[in-house]
Motif scaffolding. Structure first.
Motif, mmCIF file in Angstrom:
data_model
loop_
_atom_site.group_PDB
_atom_site.id
_atom_site.type_symbol
_atom_site.label_atom_id
_atom_site.label_comp_id
_atom_site.label_asym_id
_atom_site.label_seq_id
_atom_site.Cartn_x
_atom_site.Cartn_y
_atom_site.Cartn_z
ATOM 1 N N ARG A 142 1.829 -0.194 -106.600
ATOM 2 C CA ARG A 142 2.841 0.809 -106.236
ATOM 3 C C ARG A 142 3.810 1.062 -107.383
ATOM 4 O O ARG A 142 4.235 2.184 -107.624
ATOM 5 C CB ARG A 142 3.641 0.367 -105.015
ATOM 6 C CG ARG A 142 2.891 0.515 -103.723
ATOM 7 C CD ARG A 142 3.800 0.130 -102.578
ATOM 8 N NE ARG A 142 3.076 0.134 -101.328
ATOM 9 C CZ ARG A 142 3.615 0.494 -100.188
ATOM 10 N NH1 ARG A 142 4.869 0.873 -100.124
ATOM 11 N NH2 ARG A 142 2.906 0.481 -99.086
ATOM 12 N N ARG A 143 4.175 0.002 -108.079
ATOM 13 C CA ARG A 143 5.118 0.149 -109.192
ATOM 14 C C ARG A 143 4.504 0.963 -110.321
ATOM 15 O O ARG A 143 5.172 1.832 -110.901
ATOM 16 C CB ARG A 143 5.546 -1.221 -109.703
ATOM 17 C CG ARG A 143 6.425 -1.955 -108.720
ATOM 18 C CD ARG A 143 6.863 -3.277 -109.246
ATOM 19 N NE ARG A 143 7.903 -3.062 -110.246
ATOM 20 C CZ ARG A 143 8.702 -4.006 -110.692
ATOM 21 N NH1 ARG A 143 8.584 -5.231 -110.240
ATOM 22 N NH2 ARG A 143 9.617 -3.752 -111.590
ATOM 23 N N VAL A 144 3.255 0.697 -110.652
ATOM 24 C CA VAL A 144 2.590 1.443 -111.726
ATOM 25 C C VAL A 144 2.417 2.904 -111.316
ATOM 26 O O VAL A 144 2.649 3.813 -112.124
ATOM 27 C CB VAL A 144 1.242 0.789 -112.104
ATOM 28 C CG1 VAL A 144 0.425 1.683 -113.014
ATOM 29 C CG2 VAL A 144 1.474 -0.570 -112.750
ATOM 30 N N LEU A 145 2.010 3.146 -110.068
ATOM 31 C CA LEU A 145 1.862 4.519 -109.595
ATOM 32 C C LEU A 145 3.203 5.262 -109.667
ATOM 33 O O LEU A 145 3.265 6.418 -110.113
ATOM 34 C CB LEU A 145 1.307 4.542 -108.172
ATOM 35 C CG LEU A 145 1.096 5.933 -107.555
ATOM 36 C CD1 LEU A 145 0.141 6.768 -108.408
ATOM 37 C CD2 LEU A 145 0.579 5.798 -106.132
ATOM 38 N N ALA A 146 4.293 4.617 -109.263
ATOM 39 C CA ALA A 146 5.619 5.234 -109.335
ATOM 40 C C ALA A 146 5.988 5.553 -110.782
ATOM 41 O O ALA A 146 6.533 6.630 -111.074
ATOM 42 C CB ALA A 146 6.676 4.315 -108.708
ATOM 43 N N ASP A 194 6.727 9.285 -112.340
ATOM 44 C CA ASP A 194 7.970 9.582 -113.059
ATOM 45 C C ASP A 194 7.690 10.069 -114.482
ATOM 46 O O ASP A 194 8.354 10.973 -114.981
ATOM 47 C CB ASP A 194 8.880 8.353 -113.093
ATOM 48 C CG ASP A 194 9.476 8.031 -111.743
ATOM 49 O OD1 ASP A 194 9.610 8.945 -110.906
ATOM 50 O OD2 ASP A 194 9.819 6.850 -111.523
ATOM 51 N N TRP A 195 6.703 9.459 -115.129
ATOM 52 C CA TRP A 195 6.350 9.857 -116.493
ATOM 53 C C TRP A 195 5.821 11.296 -116.505
ATOM 54 O O TRP A 195 6.152 12.083 -117.392
ATOM 55 C CB TRP A 195 5.343 8.889 -117.079
ATOM 56 C CG TRP A 195 5.105 9.089 -118.546
ATOM 57 C CD1 TRP A 195 3.995 9.598 -119.144
ATOM 58 C CD2 TRP A 195 6.013 8.783 -119.612
ATOM 59 N NE1 TRP A 195 4.166 9.628 -120.496
ATOM 60 C CE2 TRP A 195 5.388 9.136 -120.815
ATOM 61 C CE3 TRP A 195 7.303 8.251 -119.649
ATOM 62 C CZ2 TRP A 195 5.999 8.974 -122.056
ATOM 63 C CZ3 TRP A 195 7.907 8.087 -120.900
ATOM 64 C CH2 TRP A 195 7.260 8.447 -122.076
ATOM 65 N N LEU A 196 5.007 11.654 -115.512
ATOM 66 C CA LEU A 196 4.488 13.023 -115.425
ATOM 67 C C LEU A 196 5.608 14.025 -115.149
ATOM 68 O O LEU A 196 5.641 15.112 -115.744
ATOM 69 C CB LEU A 196 3.409 13.121 -114.350
ATOM 70 C CG LEU A 196 2.081 12.446 -114.685
ATOM 71 C CD1 LEU A 196 1.150 12.456 -113.477
ATOM 72 C CD2 LEU A 196 1.422 13.099 -115.880
ATOM 73 N N ILE A 197 6.522 13.682 -114.280
ATOM 74 C CA ILE A 197 7.657 14.572 -113.987
ATOM 75 C C ILE A 197 8.509 14.762 -115.246
ATOM 76 O O ILE A 197 8.918 15.882 -115.568
ATOM 77 C CB ILE A 197 8.493 14.032 -112.813
ATOM 78 C CG1 ILE A 197 7.693 14.126 -111.517
ATOM 79 C CG2 ILE A 197 9.821 14.787 -112.686
ATOM 80 C CD1 ILE A 197 8.309 13.402 -110.351
ATOM 81 N N THR A 242 13.815 6.310 -108.095
ATOM 82 C CA THR A 242 13.399 7.513 -108.801
ATOM 83 C C THR A 242 12.518 8.331 -107.856
ATOM 84 O O THR A 242 12.215 7.893 -106.742
ATOM 85 C CB THR A 242 12.596 7.154 -110.060
ATOM 86 O OG1 THR A 242 11.396 6.485 -109.660
ATOM 87 C CG2 THR A 242 13.403 6.273 -111.001
ATOM 88 N N ILE A 243 12.080 9.489 -108.309
ATOM 89 C CA ILE A 243 11.186 10.308 -107.489
ATOM 90 C C ILE A 243 9.886 9.552 -107.232
ATOM 91 O O ILE A 243 9.379 9.531 -106.104
ATOM 92 C CB ILE A 243 10.932 11.672 -108.159
ATOM 93 C CG1 ILE A 243 12.254 12.446 -108.246
ATOM 94 C CG2 ILE A 243 9.878 12.472 -107.397
ATOM 95 C CD1 ILE A 243 12.217 13.654 -109.155
ATOM 96 N N GLY A 244 9.365 8.913 -108.259
ATOM 97 C CA GLY A 244 8.143 8.112 -108.105
ATOM 98 C C GLY A 244 8.324 6.970 -107.118
ATOM 99 O O GLY A 244 7.456 6.689 -106.296
ATOM 100 N N CYS A 285 6.355 6.490 -103.486
ATOM 101 C CA CYS A 285 5.568 5.264 -103.277
ATOM 102 C C CYS A 285 6.217 4.299 -102.294
ATOM 103 O O CYS A 285 5.733 3.187 -102.091
ATOM 104 C CB CYS A 285 5.328 4.570 -104.617
ATOM 105 S SG CYS A 285 4.269 5.506 -105.719
ATOM 106 N N GLY A 286 7.328 4.697 -101.685
ATOM 107 C CA GLY A 286 7.988 3.845 -100.687
ATOM 108 C C GLY A 286 8.700 2.647 -101.277
ATOM 109 O O GLY A 286 8.703 1.572 -100.684
ATOM 110 N N LEU A 287 9.334 2.827 -102.448
ATOM 111 C CA LEU A 287 10.014 1.731 -103.131
ATOM 112 C C LEU A 287 11.489 2.066 -103.348
ATOM 113 O O LEU A 287 11.891 3.220 -103.264
ATOM 114 C CB LEU A 287 9.372 1.479 -104.498
ATOM 115 C CG LEU A 287 7.873 1.228 -104.526
ATOM 116 C CD1 LEU A 287 7.391 1.111 -105.961
ATOM 117 C CD2 LEU A 287 7.523 -0.016 -103.743
#
Length: 153
Positions: A37-41, A45-48, A90-92, A96-98
Motif C-alpha cells: 500500500r505504501r509503495v502504491l501510494a 503521488d509521484w504520477l500526480i 497525501t492523495i496517494g 490507498c486507505g492510509l
C-alpha cells in the motif's frame, strides 16, 4: 529430570507485530501500513507530481529533461510536505486507505503530524535512501526523523 522452564517459542513481549511497541493493533484500522500500500501510494503521488510538472513546464512526463526533473521533484516535495504535514495524508495515501500519524513518547496521536514533520519527512523521501532503510516497526528513517508512522485508515 526435565527442566520446568519452557523455551521461548514465540515473539517476545517487546515485538509481536509491527506497531506493537507503539500500541497499534496487528490488523485493521490503525495498524501499521503494509509495504504494498505504501509503495502504491508513493507511485500515485509521484504520477500526480509528474502531471503538475508537465502542466507547469509544458512538457509531457515522458520527455524528461533537467527543468522537468527539477519541477517534478519540487512538485512532489511540496505536495507531500503540505498534505502529509497539514492534512495527515497525501492523495496517494487517501486512495490507498492510509494516513501519517504523529508519534510522541512511543504513542501515536490522531490528527496530522504538522508542517515541520511533513517537510522533514518529504525531504528525506526525496533523498530515497532514508525511505528504504527501515526498522521492524516498518518506519523508514524519514518516519523516524519526523516522528511519524504510516497507518491504515
Amino acid at each position: 529430570m526435565a527442566s520446568s522452564a519452557t523455551p521461548a517459542t514465540g515473539p517476545s513481549g517487546e515485538f509481536r507485530h509491527p506497531g506493537n511497541r507503539l500500541g497499534l493493533p496487528k490488523d485493521g484500522p490503525g495498524s501499521v501500513a503494509t509495504w504494498g500500500r505504501r509503495v502504491l501510494a508513493l507511485v500515485i503521488d509521484w504520477l500526480i507530481a509528474g502531471l503538475i510538472a508537465s502542466a507547469l513546464t509544458g512538457r509531457p512526463m515522458w520527455a524528461g529533461g533537467n527543468n522537468y526533473s527539477l519541477m517534478h521533484t519540487t512538485a512532489f516535495f511540496a505536495m507531500s510536505a503540505i498534505l502529509a504535514g497539514l492534512v495527515g495524508s497525501t492523495i496517494g495515501h487517501r486512495l490507498c486507505g492510509l494516513r501519517v500519524a504523529p508519534v510522541r513518547d512511543s504513542t501515536t496521536y490522531p490528527g496530522p503530524p504538522g508542517l515541520l514533520a511533513g517537510i522533514v519527512r518529504s525531504l528525506l523521501i526525496c533523498l530515497v535512501i532514508p525511505a528504504v532503510v527501515y526498522d521492524r516497526e516498518r518506519r523508514g528513517l524519514h518516519d523516524l526523523a519526523a516522528k511519524t508512522v504510516v497507518v491504515r485508515r
